[in-house]
Scaffold this motif. Structure first.
Motif, PDB file in Angstrom:
ATOM      1  N   TRP A 114      20.787 -43.277  56.969  1.00  0.00           N
ATOM      2  CA  TRP A 114      20.332 -44.127  55.785  1.00  0.00           C
ATOM      3  C   TRP A 114      21.202 -45.247  55.578  1.00  0.00           C
ATOM      4  CZ3 TRP A 114      15.782 -42.314  55.474  1.00  0.00           C
ATOM      5  CH2 TRP A 114      15.628 -41.203  55.694  1.00  0.00           C
ATOM      6  N   GLY A 115      22.444 -45.494  55.934  1.00  0.00           N
ATOM      7  CA  GLY A 115      23.068 -46.754  55.965  1.00  0.00           C
ATOM      8  C   GLY A 115      22.621 -47.510  56.930  1.00  0.00           C
ATOM      9  N   SER A 116      22.349 -47.157  58.056  1.00  0.00           N
ATOM     10  CA  SER A 116      21.876 -47.954  59.328  1.00  0.00           C
ATOM     11  C   SER A 116      20.383 -48.467  59.030  1.00  0.00           C
ATOM     12  CB  SER A 116      21.727 -47.013  60.641  1.00  0.00           C
ATOM     13  OG  SER A 116      22.963 -47.193  61.093  1.00  0.00           O
ATOM     14  N   HIS A 117      19.557 -47.661  58.310  1.00  0.00           N
ATOM     15  CA  HIS A 117      18.547 -47.856  57.742  1.00  0.00           C
ATOM     16  C   HIS A 117      18.416 -48.994  56.933  1.00  0.00           C
ATOM     17  CE1 HIS A 117      14.016 -47.481  57.091  1.00  0.00           C
ATOM     18  NE2 HIS A 117      14.142 -47.045  55.902  1.00  0.00           N
ATOM     19  N   SER A 167      10.287 -41.442  58.870  1.00  0.00           N
ATOM     20  CA  SER A 167      10.149 -42.567  58.475  1.00  0.00           C
ATOM     21  C   SER A 167      11.108 -43.691  59.141  1.00  0.00           C
ATOM     22  CB  SER A 167      10.297 -42.797  56.992  1.00  0.00           C
ATOM     23  OG  SER A 167      11.841 -42.349  56.548  1.00  0.00           O
ATOM     24  N   VAL A 168      11.930 -43.017  60.023  1.00  0.00           N
ATOM     25  CA  VAL A 168      13.278 -43.686  60.486  1.00  0.00           C
ATOM     26  C   VAL A 168      12.819 -44.019  61.978  1.00  0.00           C
ATOM     27  CG1 VAL A 168      15.538 -43.764  60.938  1.00  0.00           C
ATOM     28  CG2 VAL A 168      14.806 -43.160  58.992  1.00  0.00           C
ATOM     29  N   PRO A 169      12.994 -45.096  62.666  1.00  0.00           N
ATOM     30  CA  PRO A 169      12.449 -45.380  63.929  1.00  0.00           C
ATOM     31  C   PRO A 169      13.564 -44.551  64.947  1.00  0.00           C
ATOM     32  CG  PRO A 169      12.595 -47.653  62.858  1.00  0.00           C
ATOM     33  CD  PRO A 169      13.132 -46.356  61.856  1.00  0.00           C
ATOM     34  N   PRO A 170      13.027 -43.893  66.179  1.00  0.00           N
ATOM     35  CA  PRO A 170      14.112 -43.468  66.807  1.00  0.00           C
ATOM     36  C   PRO A 170      15.184 -44.268  67.393  1.00  0.00           C
ATOM     37  CG  PRO A 170      11.693 -42.644  67.635  1.00  0.00           C
ATOM     38  CD  PRO A 170      11.511 -43.920  66.500  1.00  0.00           C
ATOM     39  N   ALA A 171      14.974 -45.419  67.649  1.00  0.00           N
ATOM     40  CA  ALA A 171      15.980 -46.356  67.921  1.00  0.00           C
ATOM     41  C   ALA A 171      17.076 -46.558  66.899  1.00  0.00           C
ATOM     42  CB  ALA A 171      15.363 -47.724  68.124  1.00  0.00           C
ATOM     43  N   ALA A 210      14.438 -38.446  69.707  1.00  0.00           N
ATOM     44  CA  ALA A 210      13.207 -38.635  69.443  1.00  0.00           C
ATOM     45  C   ALA A 210      12.763 -37.156  68.760  1.00  0.00           C
ATOM     46  CB  ALA A 210      12.402 -38.472  70.851  1.00  0.00           C
ATOM     47  N   LEU A 211      13.549 -36.234  69.078  1.00  0.00           N
ATOM     48  CA  LEU A 211      13.219 -34.820  68.292  1.00  0.00           C
ATOM     49  C   LEU A 211      13.579 -34.964  66.901  1.00  0.00           C
ATOM     50  CD1 LEU A 211      14.212 -32.524  71.165  1.00  0.00           C
ATOM     51  CD2 LEU A 211      12.173 -32.674  70.247  1.00  0.00           C
ATOM     52  N   LEU A 212      14.817 -35.704  66.870  1.00  0.00           N
ATOM     53  CA  LEU A 212      15.217 -35.911  65.044  1.00  0.00           C
ATOM     54  C   LEU A 212      13.915 -36.848  64.405  1.00  0.00           C
ATOM     55  CD1 LEU A 212      18.845 -37.028  65.530  1.00  0.00           C
ATOM     56  CD2 LEU A 212      17.954 -34.867  64.463  1.00  0.00           C
ATOM     57  N   HIS A 213      13.670 -37.525  64.941  1.00  0.00           N
ATOM     58  CA  HIS A 213      12.361 -38.522  64.464  1.00  0.00           C
ATOM     59  C   HIS A 213      11.254 -37.618  64.117  1.00  0.00           C
ATOM     60  CE1 HIS A 213       9.596 -41.649  63.897  1.00  0.00           C
ATOM     61  NE2 HIS A 213       8.709 -41.209  64.706  1.00  0.00           N
TER      62      HIS A 213
END
Length: 366
Positions: free
Chosen positions: A187-190, A263-267, A254-257
Motif C-alpha cells: 500500500w505504500g508502494s501503491h 487492484s494492484v499491478p503485479p509489477a 502474479a498469484l498475489l495479484h
C-alpha cells in the motif's frame, strides 16, 4: 478418512504471501490439510472472526495476539502462534504537502527532521498532523511511536493517530483525510506509484529485520486439531522458503495479484518481493536496506514477542494486571519445530537484529 479442514483469514498485505502461496501451490493439500482462505476487510473484522470461531486461523498482527491473550482488546482469547510470516515490509508514507514542510530529504527520513516540521507547524497554530496506522495493536503503531519518540514527539499529543484498514490508506491520503501512514506493502508502494504520497522510511529502518505478521490459530484449535495445525504450519513454512528464491518472484507476484490484490499491478507487488518500493511517476524504484524476508521469519521467537509486549506496556496499552508470561504465551516455537521437521532440508531458526538503540522498554515520559 477425509483430510481435516481449516478456515484461515487474511488482510490483503504482501506479507500474507506464505499463506496464499501455500494455497496456490497446493502445499496445504500435500501436507494433508484442506484450507479455505478468507479475505477480510480489516483487522477488526478478522479479530472478531478469530475470537468468536468464524475462523480457525489467521494471518495476524503479532501485538494483536498479545492483546487477545491479555484481554487488552476487550476480548480475552488464547490464540496459538505457530509461525512468523515475514520480516520488515512496512512503509511510512507522507502526503506531498507534509513532505514539503520538511524540505528536501532522502529516505530514510530522520525522526528529528520530522519533529522539527511538526513543531514549526504547531508554532503557526495549525493542528497536529494526522497519521494512520492499520490497527492500534500493531507493529506499525509501535514502530511508528518509537520513531516519533526518538525525535522528541509525544505520539499521543503532538500527532493525531488514527486507524485505517490497509487497502484504504492510499485513498485516504489522496482525499486529505490523513497526511501520512504506516502500513504494510504493497500500500505504500501503491500510494507512491499513483503519485499521492512520498516514501519517508521503512519500519526496517527503525528496527532492521523486525518480526511482522504471524500465523495464528483460534483458541482451542491446536488442541482439537493438532495434526491439521502442524500440517498447515509446515505448508506455510515451505511456501516461505519458496518465496525466497528470486526465480519464483514473478510467479509469486502474479498469484498475489490474482488471489489477494486485484487492484494492484503485479509489477508493484513484484517490487515488494524484490526489496524495492515502487517508483513515483517519472522516478525510479527505491532499493531497501532492509527488504522483506520470509524464510528467516518463520520460527516464532518468544523474545521478539517480548519486544511487542514491552512496547504495549510503554504506551499504556495493556491491563495493569497483564504479565509478560501471559502476553508471550501464544508463541509456540515447539509446534513450529515439530511442523518443520517434516521438511527437507532442515529449517534454520532466523532471528531479528537487536531492537532499536533506545530501548522501547524505557518508561514513558510523564
Amino acid at each position: 478418512m477425509a483430510a481435516p479442514s481449516l478456515r484461515i483469514g487474511f488482510v490483503p498485505l504482501t506479507d500474507v504471501a506464505p499463506v496464499l502461496m501455500a494455497d496456490a501451490l497446493g502445499l496445504f493439500a500435500q501436507h494433508g490439510v484442506r484450507v479455505t482462505i478468507s479475505r477480510e476487510a480489516s483487522w477488526a473484522a478478522l479479530r472478531d472472526k478469530l475470537a468468536f470461531g468464524a475462523l480457525d486461523g489467521a494471518h495476524l498482527l503479532g501485538p494483536l495476539a498479545i492483546a487477545l491473550a491479555t484481554g487488552a482488546a476487550g476480548i480475552r482469547r488464547r490464540v496459538t502462534v505457530t509461525a512468523g510470516l515475514a520480516r520488515n515490509g512496512n512503509t511510512i508514507t507522507l502526503s506531498h504537502g507534509l513532505a514539503a514542510r520538511i524540505g528536501a530529504f532522502e529516505a530514510p527520513l530522520g525522526a528529528s527532521a520530522f519533529a522539527a516540521a511538526v513543531h514549526a507547524r504547531a508554532e503557526e497554530g495549525l493542528p497536529p498532523p494526522t497519521l494512520a496506522v492499520v490497527y492500534p495493536f500493531s507493529s506499525h503503531n509501535y514502530l511508528l511511536r518509537h520513531w516519533l519518540a526518538q525525535g522528541g514527539l509525544d505520539p499521543d499529543h503532538d500527532i493525531r493517530l488514527v486507524a485505517v484498514p490497509p487497502p484504504q490508506m492510499a485513498r485516504a491520503l489522496a482525499d486529505g483525510a490523513i497526511e501520512g501512514f504506516c502500513a504494510g506493502e504493497p500500500w505504500g508502494s501503491h500510494a507512491v506509484a499513483i503519485g499521492v504520497g512520498r516514501l519517508a522510511l521503512m519500519t526496517g529502518d527503525i528496527w532492521r529485520d523486525h518480526p511482522e505478521k504471524v500465523l495464528s490459530f483460534a483458541e482451542g484449535v491446536a488442541e482439537r486439531e493438532p495434526e491439521a495445525v502442524l500440517a498447515a504450519t509446515a505448508a506455510v513454512a515451505e511456501a516461505a522458503r519458496w518465496l525466497e528464491d528470486p526465480a519464483n518472484r514473478c510467479a509469486a507476484a502474479a498469484l498475489l495479484h490474482e488471489r489477494g490484490f486485484p487492484s494492484v499491478p503485479p509489477a508493484t507487488l513484484a517490487l515488494a518481493l524484490e526489496g524495492k518500493v515502487a517508483a513515483p511517476p517519472g522516478g525510479s524504484a527505491t532499493v531497501l536496506a532492509a527488504p522483506m524476508r520470509f524464510e528467516s521469519a518463520s520460527c516464532p521467537q518468544v523474545d521478539e514477542a517480548g519486544w511487542w509486549f514491552d512496547a504495549m506496556r510503554r504506551w499504556g496499552h495493556l491491563p495493569a494486571a497483564a504479565t509478560r508470561a501471559e502476553g508471550i504465551a501464544p508463541w509456540r516455537p515447539d509446534l513450529w519445530r515439530q511442523a518443520t521437521a517434516r521438511l527437507s532440508p532442515p529449517y534454520a531458526e532466523g532471528r531479528a537484529s537487536a531492537p532499536p538503540a533506545q530501548p522501547i522498554t524505557e518508561e514513558r515520559n510523564a
